[in-house]
Design a protein around this motif. Structure first.
Motif, PDB file in Angstrom:
ATOM      1  N   ARG A   1      -7.416  -3.518  -4.987  1.00 25.09           N
ATOM      2  CA  ARG A   1      -6.786  -4.837  -5.104  1.00 25.09           C
ATOM      3  C   ARG A   1      -7.747  -5.840  -5.743  1.00 25.09           C
TER       4      ARG A   1
ATOM      5  N   VAL B   1      -2.859   4.561  -2.989  1.00 27.27           N
ATOM      6  CA  VAL B   1      -4.095   5.101  -2.415  1.00 27.27           C
ATOM      7  C   VAL B   1      -3.913   6.599  -2.190  1.00 27.27           C
TER       8      VAL B   1
ATOM      9  N   TYR C   1      -7.903   0.526  -0.578  1.00 27.93           N
ATOM     10  CA  TYR C   1      -6.864  -0.446  -0.948  1.00 27.93           C
ATOM     11  C   TYR C   1      -7.492  -1.782  -1.338  1.00 27.93           C
TER      12      TYR C   1
ATOM     13  N   LEU D   1       0.861  -1.177   0.000  1.00 30.79           N
ATOM     14  CA  LEU D   1       0.000   0.000   0.000  1.00 30.79           C
ATOM     15  C   LEU D   1       0.904   1.237   0.000  1.00 30.79           C
TER      16      LEU D   1
END
Length: 289
Positions: free
Chosen positions: A274, A106, A270, A46
């Motif tokens: 994903r 992000v 996130y 991340l």
């Protein structure tokens, strides 16, 4: 015994008996065999993308937010990159990751705009050694409204009742952008905060591009709303947050910072990225949040 009969076990009375014996034989053959689940691959890193600010409190605040995220997901690798003004810069963060690393960027930004649409994709395109996706901005989303409400309560807001409710209003102060999508996102966040406040009017205002906080306060006053609080729709302290708070006629909430709902929101973005929810699909989710 006739010529075609072969000595052996007694014939089966039914299909059920046949299946029972087959199952028993298979069980015997599989005894001692251990089934192992495939080892999961490493989680994508991340990369939290902050704007950057000359205010020293901004970097401290972003780091505190990332500490909250790490506490929620200890197994998740988390990195920080700034678009400008602070180190580490996003380009340097991406360049420092090992070739072949999966990343999810992000944005710690609260609406769509140039940084989300141009700067961040360009940074990722400039790191071809990585496999990456870009999550949507943090707003609009109910978790963002939760954080805004929480900061208002910390500043002294109490949802008024009766006649007091008819005199109350909130200005939602944001940075502003020339991109019309940014204004639409902020308006949607204002609507979510209004729902959170039980219907108290929430009027957007902007540090750049207008309408200003003063404009929003006057618009509320024209509707008989003279008890006006300011909700700070900024991810961290900085010039714009200070500027808009100074124009508040009553209480002004702090920037969102490391509020617990913000940490959960970053992880939500996130996880969605994903899972492949990006681009137009991500906006559809935002618009219906």
């Amino acid at each position: 015994m006739t010529a075609w009969e072969v000595p052996g076990p007694e014939p089966f009375d039914s299909t059920a008996q046949l299946m029972t014996q087959i199952t028993a034989q298979l069980s015997s053959q599989l005894t001692g065999v251990t089934l192992r689940a495939a080892a999961p691959g490493p989680l994508p890193t991340l990369v939290a993308v902050a704007h950057g600010s000359r205010d020293p409190e901004a970097l401290r605040t972003v780091r505190e937010l990332l500490d909250r995220i790490r506490a929620l997901r200890p197994d998740l690798p988390v990195r920080l990159g700034h678009i400008e003004l602070n180190e580490p810069l996003l380009d340097d963060t991406l360049a420092g990751l090992r070739a072949g690393t999966d990343v999810v960027l992000v944005p710690l930004l609260l609406s769509r705009g140039y940084h989300v649409k141009q700067d961040i994709p360009q940074a990722l395109a400039g790191a071809p050694h990585l496999r990456g996706r870009i999550a949507g901005p943090l707003g609009p989303h109910p978790l963002l409204a939760e954080a805004l409400h929480g900061r208002l309560v910390e500043a002294g807001w109490r949802t008024p009742r009766g006649a007091g409710a008819a005199r109350a209003g909130v200005v939602l102060a944001a940075a502003g952008s020339r991109d019309p999508d940014s204004a639409r996102d902020t308006a949607r966040t204002a609507a979510l905060l209004r729902q959170r406040l039980g219907g108290i009017p929430v009027v957007p205002a902007f540090a750049t591009g207008g309408p200003t906080v003063t404009d929003a306060v006057n618009a509320l006053a024209a509707r008989g709303r003279h008890r006006v609080a300011l909700a700070s729709c900024f991810a961290s302290p900085g010039r714009f947050a200070t500027q808009t708070a100074a124009a508040a006629p009553w209480l002004a909430a702090s920037p969102l910072g490391a509020h617990a709902a913000m940490a959960r929101l970053v992880l939500h973005r996130y996880d969605r990225a994903r899972a492949g929810v990006t681009g137009d699909a991500a906006w559809t989710e935002l618009a219906t949040a």
